[in-house]
Scaffold this motif. Structure first.
Motif, PDB file in Angstrom:
ATOM      1  N   GLN A  37       0.972  -1.127  -0.032  1.00 15.99           N
ATOM      2  CA  GLN A  37      -0.054  -0.128  -0.082  1.00 15.99           C
ATOM      3  C   GLN A  37       0.950   1.254  -0.106  1.00 15.99           C
ATOM      4  O   GLN A  37       1.996   1.374   0.801  1.00 15.99           O
ATOM      5  CB  GLN A  37      -0.820  -0.112   1.237  1.00 15.99           C
ATOM      6  N   ILE A  38       0.546   2.143  -0.821  1.00 15.36           N
ATOM      7  CA  ILE A  38       1.193   3.670  -0.811  1.00 15.36           C
ATOM      8  C   ILE A  38       0.143   4.713  -0.566  1.00 15.36           C
ATOM      9  O   ILE A  38      -0.827   4.748  -0.916  1.00 15.36           O
ATOM     10  CB  ILE A  38       1.727   3.859  -2.226  1.00 15.36           C
ATOM     11  N   LYS A  39       0.391   5.300   0.770  1.00 15.96           N
ATOM     12  CA  LYS A  39      -0.295   6.580   1.079  1.00 15.96           C
ATOM     13  C   LYS A  39       0.494   7.784   0.900  1.00 15.96           C
ATOM     14  O   LYS A  39       1.789   8.124   0.863  1.00 15.96           O
ATOM     15  CB  LYS A  39      -0.607   6.370   2.666  1.00 15.96           C
ATOM     16  N   THR A  40      -0.306   8.778   0.232  1.00 16.31           N
ATOM     17  CA  THR A  40      -0.098  10.237  -0.041  1.00 16.31           C
ATOM     18  C   THR A  40      -0.661  11.293   0.865  1.00 16.31           C
ATOM     19  O   THR A  40      -1.881  10.861   1.337  1.00 16.31           O
ATOM     20  CB  THR A  40      -0.096  10.356  -1.632  1.00 16.31           C
ATOM     21  N   VAL A  41      -0.453  12.363   0.581  1.00 17.24           N
ATOM     22  CA  VAL A  41      -0.665  13.461   1.297  1.00 17.24           C
ATOM     23  C   VAL A  41      -2.178  13.723   0.861  1.00 17.24           C
ATOM     24  O   VAL A  41      -3.161  14.048   1.686  1.00 17.24           O
ATOM     25  CB  VAL A  41       0.258  14.834   1.231  1.00 17.24           C
ATOM     26  N   GLU A  42      -2.424  13.588  -0.563  1.00 14.22           N
ATOM     27  CA  GLU A  42      -3.405  13.895  -0.982  1.00 14.22           C
ATOM     28  C   GLU A  42      -4.603  12.927  -0.789  1.00 14.22           C
ATOM     29  O   GLU A  42      -5.768  13.178  -0.530  1.00 14.22           O
ATOM     30  CB  GLU A  42      -3.532  13.889  -2.710  1.00 14.22           C
ATOM     31  N   THR A  43      -4.467  11.604  -0.564  1.00 17.86           N
ATOM     32  CA  THR A  43      -5.170  10.726  -0.173  1.00 17.86           C
ATOM     33  C   THR A  43      -5.748  10.367   1.221  1.00 17.86           C
ATOM     34  O   THR A  43      -6.599  10.000   1.654  1.00 17.86           O
ATOM     35  CB  THR A  43      -5.036   9.460  -1.089  1.00 17.86           C
ATOM     36  N   ASP A  44      -4.538  10.438   2.041  1.00 15.41           N
ATOM     37  CA  ASP A  44      -4.259   9.890   3.333  1.00 15.41           C
ATOM     38  C   ASP A  44      -4.057  10.904   4.343  1.00 15.41           C
ATOM     39  O   ASP A  44      -3.921  10.936   5.468  1.00 15.41           O
ATOM     40  CB  ASP A  44      -3.579   8.592   3.538  1.00 15.41           C
ATOM     41  N   VAL A  72      -3.969  -5.475  -4.704  1.00 22.37           N
ATOM     42  CA  VAL A  72      -2.604  -5.007  -5.410  1.00 22.37           C
ATOM     43  C   VAL A  72      -1.615  -5.909  -5.966  1.00 22.37           C
ATOM     44  O   VAL A  72      -0.721  -5.919  -6.547  1.00 22.37           O
ATOM     45  CB  VAL A  72      -1.877  -4.459  -4.068  1.00 22.37           C
ATOM     46  N   GLY A  73      -2.389  -7.342  -6.022  1.00 21.41           N
ATOM     47  CA  GLY A  73      -1.573  -8.397  -6.742  1.00 21.41           C
ATOM     48  C   GLY A  73      -0.569  -8.812  -6.018  1.00 21.41           C
ATOM     49  O   GLY A  73       0.347  -9.600  -6.662  1.00 21.41           O
ATOM     50  N   ALA A  74      -0.315  -8.795  -4.617  1.00 20.42           N
ATOM     51  CA  ALA A  74       0.787  -9.181  -3.781  1.00 20.42           C
ATOM     52  C   ALA A  74       0.405 -10.474  -3.423  1.00 20.42           C
ATOM     53  O   ALA A  74      -0.817 -11.173  -3.157  1.00 20.42           O
ATOM     54  CB  ALA A  74       0.831  -8.257  -2.637  1.00 20.42           C
ATOM     55  N   PRO A  75       1.237 -11.407  -2.984  1.00 19.80           N
ATOM     56  CA  PRO A  75       1.201 -12.796  -2.470  1.00 19.80           C
ATOM     57  C   PRO A  75       0.736 -12.485  -0.967  1.00 19.80           C
ATOM     58  O   PRO A  75       0.528 -11.468  -0.413  1.00 19.80           O
ATOM     59  CB  PRO A  75       2.750 -13.349  -2.407  1.00 19.80           C
ATOM     60  N   LEU A  76       0.338 -13.769  -0.763  1.00 23.00           N
ATOM     61  CA  LEU A  76      -0.378 -13.541   0.737  1.00 23.00           C
ATOM     62  C   LEU A  76       0.845 -13.439   1.763  1.00 23.00           C
ATOM     63  O   LEU A  76       1.769 -14.229   1.837  1.00 23.00           O
ATOM     64  CB  LEU A  76      -1.033 -14.855   1.224  1.00 23.00           C
ATOM     65  N   LEU A  77       0.831 -12.537   2.723  1.00 24.03           N
ATOM     66  CA  LEU A  77       2.087 -12.205   3.485  1.00 24.03           C
ATOM     67  C   LEU A  77       1.416 -12.049   4.933  1.00 24.03           C
ATOM     68  O   LEU A  77       0.555 -11.439   5.184  1.00 24.03           O
ATOM     69  CB  LEU A  77       2.649 -10.673   3.205  1.00 24.03           C
ATOM     70  N   ARG A  78       2.313 -12.608   5.692  1.00 25.46           N
ATOM     71  CA  ARG A  78       1.790 -12.675   7.214  1.00 25.46           C
ATOM     72  C   ARG A  78       1.862 -11.205   7.825  1.00 25.46           C
ATOM     73  O   ARG A  78       0.809 -11.027   8.821  1.00 25.46           O
ATOM     74  CB  ARG A  78       2.662 -13.852   8.134  1.00 25.46           C
TER      75      ARG A  78
END
Length: 210
Positions: A37-44, A72-78
């Motif tokens: 996940q990527i958070k920016t000033v505009e969105t978050d 986001v197409g990422a593998p399953l991560l713990r």
């Protein structure tokens, strides 16, 4: 860009430096991590990047967690952990972050959960002094009085007493990176790191604002 990385503590050993001195070191296995996940000033309202670590099966995760990663197409991560960064323009969803973001000679902060030591008394937990050990004392390791009498007629909050010791988040700052092995995802730092072998740790570049 003070981006960090997640990993596990392998254990401690010692190495010989160029001057022939024995140096205590901790070996850490870090990454590879995936940007989930990527958070920016505009969105978050602030800039940050969320990284995922340790691939697992779907049985370990909840449906919301699985949906978040599949989105986001990422593998399953713990494990998921967020790092505040000043600029996210160089990052992309699904990008892999490895130990090569660090180099030998850099200085890092390592955060982990300290070893739990169970219920501990005042001498072990707070380094209190003991009572006299002579015959008949009956006050060898006892806490003694905890109140101030009729006034205030109560025990103030935060009184140091016996209780659970350890098992808390601890950050060791300004550890020097001695060796980075990108091929085996290993980082060797000078000094000790919180927790027992196998403990989950977070490694971040040291900044004066910390």
């Amino acid at each position: 860009m003070p981006l960090g990385i997640l990993g596990n503590k392998i254990g401690m050993t010692q190495i010989v430096d160029d001057l022939g001195n024995l140096v205590p070191v901790t070996i850490l296995r870090a990454g590879p991590c995936t940007v989930t996940q990527i958070k920016t000033v505009e969105t978050d309202g602030y800039s940050a990047a969320q990284l995922g670590y340790a691939q697992v099966t779907s049985k370990v995760l909840t449906k919301p967690q699985i949906g978040h990663l599949e989105k986001v197409g990422a593998p399953l991560l713990r494990y998921l952990h967020e790092y505040k960064i000043s600029d996210t323009s160089e990052l992309s969803l699904g990008q892999t972050i490895g130990v090569d973001i660090f180099s030998a000679g850099s200085v890092v902060d390592v955060t982990g959960k300290s070893i739990g030591k169970g219920f501990a008394g005042l001498q072990k937990r707070y380094n209190f002094g003991r009572g006299p050990m002579t015959h008949g004392s009956k006050n060898h390791r006892a806490p003694g009085s905890i109140g101030a009498g009729t006034t205030p007629g109560r025990v103030y909050p935060g009184k140091k007493m016996a209780g659970h010791l350890g098992a808390k988040q601890v950050t060791i700052k300004k550890l020097k990176v001695l060796i980075v092995d990108a091929e085996n995802n290993l980082i060797i730092v000078k000094g000790a790191v919180p927790g027992k072998p196998g403990n989950l740790i977070s490694i971040q570049p040291y900044t004066f604002s910390n």
